[in-house]
Design an enzyme around this catalytic site. Structure first.
Site, PDB file in Angstrom:
ATOM      1  N   ASP A 188     -92.893 -27.893  -9.506  1.00  0.00           N
ATOM      2  CA  ASP A 188     -93.720 -28.942 -10.119  1.00  0.00           C
ATOM      3  C   ASP A 188     -94.336 -29.838  -9.053  1.00  0.00           C
ATOM      4  OD1 ASP A 188     -93.141 -27.991 -12.614  1.00  0.00           O
ATOM      5  OD2 ASP A 188     -91.667 -29.533 -13.106  1.00  0.00           O
ATOM      6  N   HIS A 198     -87.401 -25.557 -10.141  1.00  0.00           N
ATOM      7  CA  HIS A 198     -88.636 -25.937 -10.833  1.00  0.00           C
ATOM      8  C   HIS A 198     -89.140 -27.316 -10.416  1.00  0.00           C
ATOM      9  CE1 HIS A 198     -89.251 -22.581 -13.651  1.00  0.00           C
ATOM     10  NE2 HIS A 198     -87.948 -22.423 -13.544  1.00  0.00           N
ATOM     11  N   ASN A 258     -90.443 -21.402  -7.693  1.00  0.00           N
ATOM     12  CA  ASN A 258     -89.544 -21.922  -8.729  1.00  0.00           C
ATOM     13  C   ASN A 258     -88.164 -21.270  -8.646  1.00  0.00           C
ATOM     14  OD1 ASN A 258     -91.321 -23.748  -9.983  1.00  0.00           O
ATOM     15  ND2 ASN A 258     -92.260 -22.133 -11.204  1.00  0.00           N
ATOM     16  N   GLU A 310    -100.025 -22.748 -15.127  1.00  0.00           N
ATOM     17  CA  GLU A 310    -100.177 -22.463 -13.701  1.00  0.00           C
ATOM     18  C   GLU A 310    -101.617 -22.542 -13.209  1.00  0.00           C
ATOM     19  OE1 GLU A 310     -98.475 -18.675 -12.953  1.00  0.00           O
ATOM     20  OE2 GLU A 310     -96.438 -19.288 -13.430  1.00  0.00           O
TER      21      GLU A 310
END
Length: 299
Positions: free
Chosen positions: A186, A182, A177, A212
């Site tokens: 993702d 991010h 990230n 997570e």
């Protein structure tokens, strides 16, 4: 699981509900035509009448391809076609002044009941995906997880079957990230979870435990069997590239912790065991699988 994005599913559900509402209006008009012995709409006696009603137009022209290919869709399509065939038989008897018997009505109403049942099945399927699944990864939600694990725990207590659970956590996700953004993180989560789902049996399930971590339930397995399954998945996961607009592809690894659902302890405690085993895998250098035992809690 339907491989369709949330917006498309929401649109499909809205279209389905509208088509069903219009189809109920068609049924009312059909009943009125038969009772009043009125001239019928010739489209309703055509061989392909099911393709041209409001629901048929949605079926064959507007519904997403992935939805049309879903197992819950075929029974609805078949019952819808059969319903129109029965309606055409009633209308043909009406126009030829042949008596419509009670058996004819009963057969039509049975077909109508079956059609409505298949409609509800498909609606529940779409709604379940929309409201019980994580839109990013497709994993099921914590609410669905609690329901499923309680059911599986009860089966374990009754000696119906064993069940293994695993906690999966991607390695170095924070670094991913921070370094690539991010959106890339993702995407890595989505790629990993969807790959895991593809490798499992239809009745194994993957849940999003938190941001997570993901929990995998594998009913009917002992620890040795589930270990082999998870190890196979873990080893192949590393070969899957995550799309990234950079000079080199990104590859991911994951750490797994395994535990059994046990008859004498709660599902929450069993999840804790799998979670602790996952942290043991992290401590062992990541990208590996560990099975819980009492020594792990002592560490």
């Amino acid at each position: 699981m339907l491989d369709t994005d949330e917006i498309s599913l929401q649109a499909a559900l809205k279209q389905l509900k509208q088509a069903i509402y219009n189809h109920e209006l068609w049924h009312k008009d059909l009943t009125r035509t038969i009772i009043g012995r009125l001239p019928c709409d010739q489209r309703d006696v055509a061989k392909d009448a099911h393709r041209h009603c409001c629901l048929g137009l949605w079926f064959y022209q507007q519904a997403p391809t992935t939805l049309r290919d879903h197992p819950a869709f075929a029974p609805l399509r078949n019952s819808h076609r059969h319903l129109h065939e029965l309606a055409a038989q009633l209308l043909t008897k009406l126009t030829t002044e042949t008596s419509i018997t009670l058996a004819d009505y009963d057969e039509f109403n049975t077909g109508l009941d079956q059609f409505r049942l298949e409609v509800k099945t498909l609606e529940r399927e779409i709604e379940g995906i929309l409201y019980n699944h994580d839109p990013l990864t497709g994993a099921e939600t914590q609410l669905a997880m609690a329901t499923e694990l309680n059911k599986l725990a009860e089966q374990v207590q009754q000696n119906i079957q064993t069940c293994s659970i695993a906690i999966m956590n991607l390695d170095h996700l924070k670094h991913l990230n921070d370094t690539y953004g991010h959106d890339t993180g993702d995407r890595a989560l989505s790629v990993a979870v969807r790959y895991v789902v593809e490798q499992l049996r239809p009745y194994d399930r993957v849940f999003r435990y938190n941001h997570e971590k993901f929990l995998i339930s594998m009913p009917g397995t002992d620890l040795q069997t589930s270990y082999r399954v998870i190890e196979r998945i873990r080893q192949k996961l590393h070969a899957i590239a995550v799309a990234y607009e950079g000079p080199q592809p990104i590859f991911i690894t994951a750490s797994f912790g395994l535990a059994l659902l046990e008859a004498n302890i709660s599902p929450e405690q069993c999840i804790h065991h799998a979670d602790q085993a996952m942290y043991a895998a992290k401590s062992a250098g990541r990208n590996c699988t560990r099975i819980w035992d009492a020594a792990i809690d002592d560490d």
